[in-house]
Design an enzyme around this catalytic site. Sequence first.
Site, PDB file in Angstrom:
ATOM      1  CB  ALA A   1      -0.933  -0.012   1.209  1.00 24.72           C
TER       2      ALA A   1
ATOM      3  CB  ALA B   1       9.530  -0.562  10.780  1.00 25.32           C
TER       4      ALA B   1
ATOM      5  CB  CYS C   1       2.866 -13.141  -1.633  1.00 29.34           C
ATOM      6  SG  CYS C   1       1.502 -12.100  -1.059  1.00 29.34           S
TER       7      CYS C   1
ATOM      8  CG  ASP D   1      -2.854  -6.563   4.596  1.00 26.77           C
ATOM      9  OD1 ASP D   1      -3.617  -6.439   3.625  1.00 26.77           O
ATOM     10  OD2 ASP D   1      -1.946  -7.414   4.649  1.00 26.77           O
TER      11      ASP D   1
ATOM     12  CE1 TYR E   1     -12.424 -26.245 -27.783  1.00 21.97           C
ATOM     13  CE2 TYR E   1     -13.338 -25.431 -29.851  1.00 21.97           C
ATOM     14  CZ  TYR E   1     -12.864 -26.481 -29.072  1.00 21.97           C
ATOM     15  OH  TYR E   1     -12.825 -27.746 -29.581  1.00 21.97           O
TER      16      TYR E   1
ATOM     17  CD1 TRP F   1     -21.243 -26.062 -24.207  1.00 17.55           C
ATOM     18  CD2 TRP F   1     -21.441 -23.967 -23.473  1.00 17.55           C
ATOM     19  NE1 TRP F   1     -22.358 -25.538 -24.798  1.00 17.55           N
ATOM     20  CE2 TRP F   1     -22.518 -24.234 -24.362  1.00 17.55           C
ATOM     21  CE3 TRP F   1     -21.375 -22.701 -22.883  1.00 17.55           C
ATOM     22  CZ2 TRP F   1     -23.493 -23.295 -24.678  1.00 17.55           C
ATOM     23  CZ3 TRP F   1     -22.346 -21.757 -23.204  1.00 17.55           C
ATOM     24  CH2 TRP F   1     -23.386 -22.058 -24.084  1.00 17.55           C
TER      25      TRP F   1
END
Length: 450
Positions: free
Chosen positions: A11, A33, A42, A277, A422, A430
């Site tokens: 952020a 910090a 992550c 967060d 497709y 589908w």
Amino acid sequence: MRILIVGGSDAGISAALRIRELDRATEVSVLLADDFPNWSICGLPYYLSGETPRWQSLAHRTEFDGIDVLRSHRVESIDPTLHRVTAATKDRRIELSYDRLILGTGAVPVRPDLPGINLPGVYVLHTMNDALTVNDALETRPEARTAVIIGAGYIGLEMAEALAHRGLKVTVISRSNPVFPTVDAAFGRAMEEELERHDVRILVGCSVTAVERLQGSLRVCHGIGLGEAADLVIVATGTRPDTRLARDAGLALGQNGAITVDRAMRTSASDVFAAGDCVQTWHRMLERDAWLPLGTTSHKQGRIAGETALGGNRLFEGSVGTQVVKLFDLVMARTGLLDREALAAGFDPLTVESQAWDHKAYYPGARELRVRITGDRQTGRLLGAQIIGPWKAEVAKRIDIYATALFHTMSVDGVNDIDLSYAPPFSSPWDPVQIAAQAWSARQTLGTPS
């Protein structure tokens, strides 16, 4: 104008970069910090697994043109009245004034209040320093062979894979039964089977009572037998918003203690904004605030906070809680509401599971996907979806189709009208997301229970 940003992760850096894009005359300083601005938190499990051997490669960027990044400046207090921040370094304390302030303090790990939880050899995993500490412990103790992970959410299961990949014998202790309670139980059990297939031991419905020393190693006690011996213990019992600075400065807090913001990322204090967060997030489907700590959300909110600090009027459009996790050869993804969440929100949910091949079965390598769709019986509105399947079967991109549909308030049946690509190596005429939509509509028509 001078804008200070507290926090240099997703952020904070997103806010700083957006400010520089829009107005290069504005002075931007980021107070950090530690020494790791804009690192991929992550990615920590993949560094510890050895799949990403260089920790330096986790840096999103190393250059910050026109942005003053103040490393190892821990903010101690904020005075919104005087527009002033007090920060401390290793050898001094400084005061910085601001015209606008953006808080991106993120979240902090929850450490259970248990005997022995702070013993040497017990670790949390949240920062680069945490990862380097764990890696150093593994490299300096080649005799380490066993690990216990307390917690079976995202970090816990990703670390189970990482340590198993590194050759350790891993046990996961989960309070929930099955593991990973943010998905339906059927998918949680499938994740357990994948863990066990890779020799990870699972203890479900089990609460840890203490951690003890055991002849040079550790023992995790849980009231069943003698407990679990371990050379290494990872505590992955969740996070909470890091809002001490905001609370002490008198900013309004809401659910889970997160900072209350409007959709422009304004806090209750004049000229103070917040993102990521540490804040409440507008849930697009529930049409109310919730706490949804996600990296993707942090990037979006940080960008908006930067714009708002410059006088912009862009709003955060909300989250539908889209998430994905890889576990060995399996991927689980979800978006929107689970059946129980939809029921609590006042919908009349129906959840239907179906199976389909990820591409034409006659083309080599076809893999089966399990798809669970949740929709509203009365209106046919799509409420949520979950997909589980092999990690090369485009699970993440397929859940994004449902996330897009949710974002635009589509019906389940409306998913069939989306013009998807497709060719036999990639899908079917589908796609599985549409086959699942048709299965849901058929069940709704029959009116049978889920």
